[in-house]
Design an enzyme around this catalytic site. Structure first.
Site, PDB file in Angstrom:
ATOM      1  N   VAL A  27     -46.003  47.533  94.157  1.00  0.00           N
ATOM      2  CA  VAL A  27     -45.280  47.268  95.399  1.00  0.00           C
ATOM      3  C   VAL A  27     -43.939  46.652  95.000  1.00  0.00           C
ATOM      4  CG1 VAL A  27     -45.414  46.331  97.718  1.00  0.00           C
ATOM      5  CG2 VAL A  27     -47.530  46.770  96.456  1.00  0.00           C
ATOM      6  N   THR A  74     -38.858  48.599 100.164  1.00  0.00           N
ATOM      7  CA  THR A  74     -39.412  48.488 101.505  1.00  0.00           C
ATOM      8  C   THR A  74     -39.100  47.165 102.192  1.00  0.00           C
ATOM      9  OG1 THR A  74     -41.438  48.444 102.809  1.00  0.00           O
ATOM     10  CG2 THR A  74     -41.636  47.713 100.555  1.00  0.00           C
ATOM     11  N   HIS A 101     -41.040  46.084 104.418  1.00  0.00           N
ATOM     12  CA  HIS A 101     -42.328  45.454 104.720  1.00  0.00           C
ATOM     13  C   HIS A 101     -43.121  45.117 103.454  1.00  0.00           C
ATOM     14  CE1 HIS A 101     -43.176  49.800 104.995  1.00  0.00           C
ATOM     15  NE2 HIS A 101     -44.448  49.531 104.774  1.00  0.00           N
ATOM     16  N   ARG A 107     -43.274  46.162  83.194  1.00  0.00           N
ATOM     17  CA  ARG A 107     -44.692  45.776  83.173  1.00  0.00           C
ATOM     18  C   ARG A 107     -45.618  46.989  83.076  1.00  0.00           C
ATOM     19  NH1 ARG A 107     -41.514  42.440  85.404  1.00  0.00           N
ATOM     20  NH2 ARG A 107     -41.918  40.203  85.606  1.00  0.00           N
TER      21      ARG A 107
END
Ligand code: INI
Length: 163
Positions: free
Chosen positions: A89, A94, A96, A135
């Site tokens: 994410v 985004t 959100h 990562r």
């Protein structure tokens, strides 16, 4: 750490996958360029720790938001000892971010607590794509690999705790 003078018993998980750990990789399709690298890292760690390929399954969901419900289904299965959630994410992509990342992490934790089966968090939550790439197999290692090692440790630990 092992037992010492002031500790009578130390219980810790081993990393040996030959104990027939059955692992479900739960991976998001969103940001699949990153997530595929996490899957590769997890697969590499499991193979090199002796987990047979037949004991590893891959389940794909659209995005991190869908992971908790799929994890809840997976932990009910007798042929799954641990779930490794792999996703990315990225805040930059985004508005959100906080909702997606928050409900994913909170939901996965709930599934683990309620089921008593390990659900390992291999979901990157980063500000930028660059941080995610770092990562996923470049300069900050591969979080998929680390997540898989944690899964093996937890499967073995839970088996010992059940004895
Ligand atoms: N899902 C992700 O896994 N990572 C993201 O960065 C992301 N962004 O950026 O929005 C994302 N969104 C999709 C979300 O997880 C759901 O799949 C979608 O909202 C449908 O429910």
């Amino acid at each position: 750490m092992t037992a010492s003078e002031g500790i009578g018993r130390c219980i810790e998980g081993r990393f040996d996958g030959k104990g027939q750990a059955r692992i479900a990789l739960l991976a998001a399709r969103f940001n699949d360029f990153i997530v595929n690298a996490l899957i590769g890292g997890a697969e590499d760690a499991l193979r090199r720790h002796g987990v047979p390929a037949a004991n590893v399954s891959l389940v794909r969901v659209p995005g991190a938001f869908e992971m908790p419900v799929a994890a809840a289904g997976l932990v009910q299965r007798a042929d799954v000892d641990a779930v490794i959630a792999l996703g990315a994410v990225i805040r930059g992509s985004t508005p959100h971010f906080d909702y997606v990342a928050g409900s994913c992490v909170r939901g996965l934790a709930q599934v683990a607590e309620r089921s008593g089966k390990p659900v390992i968090l291999g979901v990157l939550t980063t500000d930028t794509i660059e941080q995610a790439i770092e990562r996923a197999g470049t300069k900050a290692g591969n979080k998929g690999f680390e997540a898989a090692v944690s899964a093996l440790e937890m499967v073995d630990l839970m088996r010992q705790l059940a004895q």
